[in-house]
Motif scaffolding. Structure first.
Motif, PDB file in Angstrom:
ATOM      1  N   PRO A  30       1.682 -19.158 -40.126  1.00  0.00           N
ATOM      2  CA  PRO A  30       1.778 -18.896 -38.687  1.00  0.00           C
ATOM      3  C   PRO A  30       3.189 -19.133 -38.132  1.00  0.00           C
ATOM      4  O   PRO A  30       3.667 -18.369 -37.299  1.00  0.00           O
ATOM      5  N   GLU A  31       3.854 -20.167 -38.611  1.00  0.00           N
ATOM      6  CA  GLU A  31       5.205 -20.425 -38.121  1.00  0.00           C
ATOM      7  C   GLU A  31       6.206 -19.419 -38.686  1.00  0.00           C
ATOM      8  O   GLU A  31       7.124 -18.988 -37.985  1.00  0.00           O
ATOM      9  N   VAL A  32       6.025 -19.019 -39.940  1.00  0.00           N
ATOM     10  CA  VAL A  32       6.886 -17.970 -40.504  1.00  0.00           C
ATOM     11  C   VAL A  32       6.711 -16.698 -39.673  1.00  0.00           C
ATOM     12  O   VAL A  32       7.688 -16.044 -39.294  1.00  0.00           O
ATOM     13  N   HIS A  33       5.463 -16.368 -39.365  1.00  0.00           N
ATOM     14  CA  HIS A  33       5.170 -15.189 -38.550  1.00  0.00           C
ATOM     15  C   HIS A  33       5.822 -15.311 -37.181  1.00  0.00           C
ATOM     16  O   HIS A  33       6.475 -14.385 -36.701  1.00  0.00           O
ATOM     17  N   ARG A  34       5.659 -16.451 -36.525  1.00  0.00           N
ATOM     18  CA  ARG A  34       6.209 -16.646 -35.184  1.00  0.00           C
ATOM     19  C   ARG A  34       7.732 -16.482 -35.193  1.00  0.00           C
ATOM     20  O   ARG A  34       8.301 -15.800 -34.338  1.00  0.00           O
ATOM     21  N   GLN A  35       8.361 -17.073 -36.178  1.00  0.00           N
ATOM     22  CA  GLN A  35       9.816 -16.985 -36.254  1.00  0.00           C
ATOM     23  C   GLN A  35      10.280 -15.563 -36.585  1.00  0.00           C
ATOM     24  O   GLN A  35      11.201 -15.041 -35.959  1.00  0.00           O
ATOM     25  N   ALA A  36       9.636 -14.932 -37.571  1.00  0.00           N
ATOM     26  CA  ALA A  36      10.071 -13.602 -38.025  1.00  0.00           C
ATOM     27  C   ALA A  36       9.755 -12.505 -37.013  1.00  0.00           C
ATOM     28  O   ALA A  36      10.538 -11.571 -36.836  1.00  0.00           O
ATOM     29  N   VAL A  37       8.611 -12.621 -36.333  1.00  0.00           N
ATOM     30  CA  VAL A  37       8.174 -11.558 -35.421  1.00  0.00           C
ATOM     31  C   VAL A  37       8.562 -11.850 -33.972  1.00  0.00           C
ATOM     32  O   VAL A  37       9.155 -10.994 -33.304  1.00  0.00           O
ATOM     33  N   ASP A  38       8.247 -13.033 -33.489  1.00  0.00           N
ATOM     34  CA  ASP A  38       8.434 -13.329 -32.070  1.00  0.00           C
ATOM     35  C   ASP A  38       9.817 -13.876 -31.716  1.00  0.00           C
ATOM     36  O   ASP A  38      10.410 -13.466 -30.721  1.00  0.00           O
ATOM     37  N   VAL A  39      10.325 -14.798 -32.519  1.00  0.00           N
ATOM     38  CA  VAL A  39      11.589 -15.449 -32.176  1.00  0.00           C
ATOM     39  C   VAL A  39      12.788 -14.588 -32.575  1.00  0.00           C
ATOM     40  O   VAL A  39      13.612 -14.231 -31.740  1.00  0.00           O
ATOM     41  N   HIS A  40      12.889 -14.248 -33.848  1.00  0.00           N
ATOM     42  CA  HIS A  40      14.060 -13.507 -34.332  1.00  0.00           C
ATOM     43  C   HIS A  40      13.894 -11.991 -34.254  1.00  0.00           C
ATOM     44  O   HIS A  40      14.882 -11.270 -34.354  1.00  0.00           O
ATOM     45  N   ARG A  41      12.646 -11.538 -34.135  1.00  0.00           N
ATOM     46  CA  ARG A  41      12.350 -10.099 -34.056  1.00  0.00           C
ATOM     47  C   ARG A  41      12.894  -9.331 -35.270  1.00  0.00           C
ATOM     48  O   ARG A  41      13.441  -8.250 -35.153  1.00  0.00           O
ATOM     49  N   TRP A  42      12.720  -9.941 -36.423  1.00  0.00           N
ATOM     50  CA  TRP A  42      13.154  -9.307 -37.661  1.00  0.00           C
ATOM     51  C   TRP A  42      12.205  -8.194 -38.084  1.00  0.00           C
ATOM     52  O   TRP A  42      12.574  -7.312 -38.854  1.00  0.00           O
ATOM     53  N   MET A  43      10.938  -8.263 -37.620  1.00  0.00           N
ATOM     54  CA  MET A  43       9.924  -7.295 -38.042  1.00  0.00           C
ATOM     55  C   MET A  43       8.757  -7.308 -37.067  1.00  0.00           C
ATOM     56  O   MET A  43       8.668  -8.183 -36.212  1.00  0.00           O
ATOM     57  N   SER A  44       7.857  -6.329 -37.240  1.00  0.00           N
ATOM     58  CA  SER A  44       6.662  -6.234 -36.400  1.00  0.00           C
ATOM     59  C   SER A  44       5.502  -7.005 -37.044  1.00  0.00           C
ATOM     60  O   SER A  44       5.582  -7.420 -38.208  1.00  0.00           O
ATOM     61  N   ASP A  45       4.413  -7.162 -36.272  1.00  0.00           N
ATOM     62  CA  ASP A  45       3.187  -7.768 -36.817  1.00  0.00           C
ATOM     63  C   ASP A  45       2.722  -7.019 -38.054  1.00  0.00           C
ATOM     64  O   ASP A  45       2.335  -7.626 -39.056  1.00  0.00           O
ATOM     65  N   GLN A  46       2.726  -5.698 -37.973  1.00  0.00           N
ATOM     66  CA  GLN A  46       2.252  -4.870 -39.080  1.00  0.00           C
ATOM     67  C   GLN A  46       3.149  -5.016 -40.307  1.00  0.00           C
ATOM     68  O   GLN A  46       2.659  -5.075 -41.434  1.00  0.00           O
ATOM     69  N   ASP A  47       4.468  -5.084 -40.090  1.00  0.00           N
ATOM     70  CA  ASP A  47       5.389  -5.303 -41.211  1.00  0.00           C
ATOM     71  C   ASP A  47       5.084  -6.635 -41.891  1.00  0.00           C
ATOM     72  O   ASP A  47       5.050  -6.727 -43.119  1.00  0.00           O
ATOM     73  N   PHE A  48       4.875  -7.668 -41.082  1.00  0.00           N
ATOM     74  CA  PHE A  48       4.612  -8.994 -41.627  1.00  0.00           C
ATOM     75  C   PHE A  48       3.309  -8.996 -42.435  1.00  0.00           C
ATOM     76  O   PHE A  48       3.266  -9.527 -43.543  1.00  0.00           O
ATOM     77  N   ALA A  49       2.270  -8.387 -41.878  1.00  0.00           N
ATOM     78  CA  ALA A  49       0.986  -8.327 -42.590  1.00  0.00           C
ATOM     79  C   ALA A  49       1.138  -7.555 -43.894  1.00  0.00           C
ATOM     80  O   ALA A  49       0.565  -7.939 -44.924  1.00  0.00           O
ATOM     81  N   ALA A  50       1.917  -6.488 -43.882  1.00  0.00           N
ATOM     82  CA  ALA A  50       2.136  -5.703 -45.101  1.00  0.00           C
ATOM     83  C   ALA A  50       2.895  -6.512 -46.150  1.00  0.00           C
ATOM     84  O   ALA A  50       2.564  -6.463 -47.343  1.00  0.00           O
ATOM     85  N   LEU A  51       3.910  -7.265 -45.727  1.00  0.00           N
ATOM     86  CA  LEU A  51       4.650  -8.100 -46.671  1.00  0.00           C
ATOM     87  C   LEU A  51       3.759  -9.180 -47.265  1.00  0.00           C
ATOM     88  O   LEU A  51       3.834  -9.472 -48.460  1.00  0.00           O
ATOM     89  N   PHE A  52       2.907  -9.767 -46.428  1.00  0.00           N
ATOM     90  CA  PHE A  52       1.982 -10.780 -46.940  1.00  0.00           C
ATOM     91  C   PHE A  52       1.022 -10.167 -47.959  1.00  0.00           C
ATOM     92  O   PHE A  52       0.791 -10.746 -49.022  1.00  0.00           O
ATOM     93  N   ALA A  53       0.483  -8.990 -47.644  1.00  0.00           N
ATOM     94  CA  ALA A  53      -0.438  -8.324 -48.571  1.00  0.00           C
ATOM     95  C   ALA A  53       0.261  -8.019 -49.891  1.00  0.00           C
ATOM     96  O   ALA A  53      -0.324  -8.217 -50.967  1.00  0.00           O
ATOM     97  N   LEU A  54       1.480  -7.549 -49.832  1.00  0.00           N
ATOM     98  CA  LEU A  54       2.240  -7.255 -51.044  1.00  0.00           C
ATOM     99  C   LEU A  54       2.478  -8.527 -51.856  1.00  0.00           C
ATOM    100  O   LEU A  54       2.322  -8.530 -53.084  1.00  0.00           O
ATOM    101  N   ALA A  55       2.827  -9.615 -51.175  1.00  0.00           N
ATOM    102  CA  ALA A  55       3.054 -10.888 -51.869  1.00  0.00           C
ATOM    103  C   ALA A  55       1.785 -11.383 -52.549  1.00  0.00           C
ATOM    104  O   ALA A  55       1.840 -11.932 -53.649  1.00  0.00           O
ATOM    105  N   GLN A  56       0.637 -11.190 -51.902  1.00  0.00           N
ATOM    106  CA  GLN A  56      -0.620 -11.645 -52.485  1.00  0.00           C
ATOM    107  C   GLN A  56      -1.083 -10.748 -53.627  1.00  0.00           C
ATOM    108  O   GLN A  56      -1.749 -11.202 -54.557  1.00  0.00           O
ATOM    109  N   ALA A  57      -0.737  -9.466 -53.559  1.00  0.00           N
ATOM    110  CA  ALA A  57      -1.134  -8.536 -54.616  1.00  0.00           C
ATOM    111  C   ALA A  57      -0.291  -8.726 -55.870  1.00  0.00           C
ATOM    112  O   ALA A  57      -0.754  -8.443 -56.980  1.00  0.00           O
ATOM    113  N   ALA A  58       0.930  -9.196 -55.703  1.00  0.00           N
ATOM    114  CA  ALA A  58       1.821  -9.396 -56.846  1.00  0.00           C
ATOM    115  C   ALA A  58       1.416 -10.657 -57.605  1.00  0.00           C
ATOM    116  O   ALA A  58       0.995 -11.637 -57.000  1.00  0.00           O
TER     117      ALA A  58
END
Length: 177
Positions: A30-58
Protein backbone atom coordinates in the motif's frame (compact mmCIF):
# COMPACT_ATOMS: atom_id res chain seq x y z
CA UNK A 1 12.12 15.74 -11.29
CA UNK A 2 15.71 15.36 -12.45
CA UNK A 3 16.93 11.78 -13.23
CA UNK A 4 19.09 11.54 -10.10
CA UNK A 5 16.14 12.72 -8.04
CA UNK A 6 14.07 9.71 -9.09
CA UNK A 7 16.92 7.35 -8.18
CA UNK A 8 17.31 9.02 -4.79
CA UNK A 9 13.54 8.88 -4.22
CA UNK A 10 13.53 5.16 -5.12
CA UNK A 11 16.47 4.46 -2.79
CA UNK A 12 14.85 6.30 0.13
CA UNK A 13 11.43 4.74 -0.47
CA UNK A 14 12.55 1.14 -0.67
CA UNK A 15 15.26 1.38 1.99
CA UNK A 16 12.76 2.68 4.51
CA UNK A 17 10.06 0.21 3.59
CA UNK A 18 12.53 -2.65 3.69
CA UNK A 19 12.86 -2.20 7.44
CA UNK A 20 9.12 -2.52 8.13
CA UNK A 21 8.21 -5.17 5.55
CA UNK A 22 7.13 -7.82 8.03
CA UNK A 23 5.63 -10.53 5.85
CA UNK A 24 7.72 -9.58 2.82
CA UNK A 25 7.45 -6.88 0.19
CA UNK A 26 3.72 -7.48 -0.23
CA UNK A 27 3.18 -6.22 3.31
CA UNK A 28 4.28 -2.69 2.35
CA UNK A 29 2.56 -2.64 -1.03
CA UNK A 30 0.00 0.00 0.00
CA UNK A 31 2.79 2.46 0.76
CA UNK A 32 4.68 1.57 -2.42
CA UNK A 33 1.43 2.17 -4.30
CA UNK A 34 0.78 5.48 -2.52
CA UNK A 35 4.27 6.74 -3.25
CA UNK A 36 4.44 5.51 -6.87
CA UNK A 37 0.90 6.52 -7.88
CA UNK A 38 -0.24 9.35 -5.62
CA UNK A 39 2.89 11.10 -4.36
CA UNK A 40 5.42 10.85 -7.20
CA UNK A 41 2.92 10.11 -9.99
CA UNK A 42 5.32 7.69 -11.62
CA UNK A 43 2.44 5.50 -12.85
CA UNK A 44 -1.32 4.91 -12.79
CA UNK A 45 -3.30 2.50 -10.59
CA UNK A 46 -3.63 0.16 -13.56
CA UNK A 47 0.12 0.29 -14.29
CA UNK A 48 0.86 -0.55 -10.66
CA UNK A 49 -1.60 -3.46 -10.63
CA UNK A 50 -0.09 -4.77 -13.88
CA UNK A 51 3.45 -4.59 -12.48
CA UNK A 52 2.34 -6.42 -9.35
CA UNK A 53 0.65 -9.13 -11.43
CA UNK A 54 3.78 -9.53 -13.54
CA UNK A 55 5.97 -9.76 -10.42
CA UNK A 56 3.70 -12.44 -8.96
CA UNK A 57 3.57 -14.42 -12.20
CA UNK A 58 7.35 -14.48 -12.50
CA UNK A 59 9.24 -17.12 -10.55
CA UNK A 60 11.24 -15.76 -7.69
CA UNK A 61 10.86 -13.73 -4.53
CA UNK A 62 7.93 -11.40 -3.90
CA UNK A 63 10.14 -8.29 -3.77
CA UNK A 64 10.31 -8.34 -7.59
CA UNK A 65 7.55 -5.75 -7.60
CA UNK A 66 10.09 -3.25 -6.25
CA UNK A 67 12.42 -4.09 -9.13
CA UNK A 68 9.62 -3.51 -11.65
CA UNK A 69 8.58 -0.23 -10.05
CA UNK A 70 12.20 0.93 -10.21
CA UNK A 71 12.46 -0.15 -13.84
CA UNK A 72 9.26 1.71 -14.74
CA UNK A 73 10.56 4.88 -13.06
CA UNK A 74 14.20 4.97 -14.22
CA UNK A 75 15.00 1.97 -16.41
CA UNK A 76 17.80 -0.41 -15.44
CA UNK A 77 19.43 1.98 -12.93
CA UNK A 78 16.03 2.37 -11.22
CA UNK A 79 15.57 -1.40 -11.09
CA UNK A 80 18.97 -1.88 -9.47
CA UNK A 81 18.48 0.94 -6.95
CA UNK A 82 14.97 -0.20 -5.96
CA UNK A 83 16.05 -3.83 -5.60
CA UNK A 84 19.11 -2.92 -3.52
CA UNK A 85 16.99 -0.59 -1.41
CA UNK A 86 14.42 -3.30 -0.76
CA UNK A 87 16.97 -6.00 0.06
CA UNK A 88 20.08 -4.54 1.69
CA UNK A 89 18.69 -2.82 4.82
CA UNK A 90 16.45 -5.72 5.84
CA UNK A 91 19.19 -8.28 5.15
CA UNK A 92 21.64 -6.40 7.36
CA UNK A 93 19.06 -5.92 10.11
CA UNK A 94 18.00 -9.57 9.94
CA UNK A 95 21.62 -10.70 10.21
CA UNK A 96 22.06 -8.66 13.39
CA UNK A 97 18.67 -9.45 14.94
CA UNK A 98 18.95 -13.20 14.26
CA UNK A 99 21.87 -13.46 16.65
CA UNK A 100 19.99 -11.70 19.44
CA UNK A 101 16.69 -13.44 18.63
CA UNK A 102 18.21 -16.89 18.96
CA UNK A 103 20.07 -16.03 22.17
CA UNK A 104 16.83 -15.01 23.94
CA UNK A 105 14.46 -17.63 22.48
CA UNK A 106 13.04 -18.60 25.90
CA UNK A 107 12.44 -15.07 27.19
CA UNK A 108 8.90 -13.76 27.64
CA UNK A 109 9.57 -10.53 25.73
CA UNK A 110 10.73 -12.49 22.69
CA UNK A 111 7.59 -14.64 22.72
CA UNK A 112 5.43 -11.50 23.14
CA UNK A 113 7.13 -9.72 20.24
CA UNK A 114 6.68 -12.76 17.98
CA UNK A 115 3.04 -13.06 18.96
CA UNK A 116 2.44 -9.34 18.44
CA UNK A 117 4.02 -9.24 14.99
CA UNK A 118 1.68 -11.90 13.59
CA UNK A 119 -1.47 -9.69 13.45
CA UNK A 120 0.60 -6.74 12.20
CA UNK A 121 1.79 -8.87 9.30
CA UNK A 122 -1.73 -10.05 8.51
CA UNK A 123 -2.95 -6.45 8.54
CA UNK A 124 -0.17 -5.31 6.21
CA UNK A 125 -0.92 -8.11 3.74
CA UNK A 126 -4.69 -7.45 3.89
CA UNK A 127 -4.09 -3.75 3.18
CA UNK A 128 -1.96 -4.76 0.19
CA UNK A 129 -4.77 -6.91 -1.16
CA UNK A 130 -7.21 -4.03 -0.78
CA UNK A 131 -4.95 -1.61 -2.69
CA UNK A 132 -4.45 -4.08 -5.53
CA UNK A 133 -8.13 -4.92 -5.84
CA UNK A 134 -9.07 -1.25 -5.86
CA UNK A 135 -6.59 -0.58 -8.67
CA UNK A 136 -7.45 -3.62 -10.79
CA UNK A 137 -11.23 -3.95 -10.44
CA UNK A 138 -12.66 -1.28 -12.74
CA UNK A 139 -16.23 -2.52 -12.64
CA UNK A 140 -18.56 -4.97 -10.95
CA UNK A 141 -17.74 -7.94 -13.26
CA UNK A 142 -14.06 -7.73 -12.29
CA UNK A 143 -14.98 -7.33 -8.62
CA UNK A 144 -17.09 -10.50 -8.82
CA UNK A 145 -14.17 -12.40 -10.34
CA UNK A 146 -11.86 -11.11 -7.59
CA UNK A 147 -14.24 -12.12 -4.80
CA UNK A 148 -14.92 -15.53 -6.36
CA UNK A 149 -11.19 -16.17 -6.86
CA UNK A 150 -10.39 -15.14 -3.28
CA UNK A 151 -13.16 -17.38 -1.94
CA UNK A 152 -12.00 -20.36 -3.99
CA UNK A 153 -8.38 -19.84 -2.98
CA UNK A 154 -9.25 -19.30 0.68
CA UNK A 155 -11.86 -21.99 1.24
CA UNK A 156 -10.88 -24.79 -1.13
CA UNK A 157 -7.74 -26.61 -2.10
CA UNK A 158 -8.12 -25.48 -5.71
CA UNK A 159 -4.87 -24.21 -7.20
CA UNK A 160 -5.20 -20.42 -7.70
CA UNK A 161 -3.75 -20.82 -11.20
CA UNK A 162 -7.11 -22.25 -12.29
CA UNK A 163 -8.77 -18.99 -11.23
CA UNK A 164 -6.12 -17.03 -13.10
CA UNK A 165 -6.56 -19.16 -16.23
CA UNK A 166 -10.35 -18.91 -16.17
CA UNK A 167 -10.15 -15.14 -15.66
CA UNK A 168 -7.79 -14.90 -18.63
CA UNK A 169 -10.18 -16.88 -20.83
CA UNK A 170 -13.11 -14.70 -19.74
CA UNK A 171 -11.07 -11.55 -20.42
CA UNK A 172 -10.01 -12.79 -23.87
CA UNK A 173 -13.65 -13.57 -24.65
CA UNK A 174 -14.59 -9.96 -23.85
CA UNK A 175 -16.56 -10.70 -20.68
CA UNK A 176 -15.17 -7.65 -18.88
CA UNK A 177 -15.91 -4.90 -21.34
Amino acid sequence: MKPGGDLLALALLFSGLSLVAFGGANAVLPEVHRQAVDVHRWMSDQDFAALFALAQAAPGPNFLVSTLVGWKVAGMPGAVVATAGMCAPSCLLTFWVAKVWDRYREREWRIAVGTGLAPVTVGFVAASAFVLVRGADRGWPLAVVTVASAALAGFTRLNPLWCLGLSGVLGAAGAFG
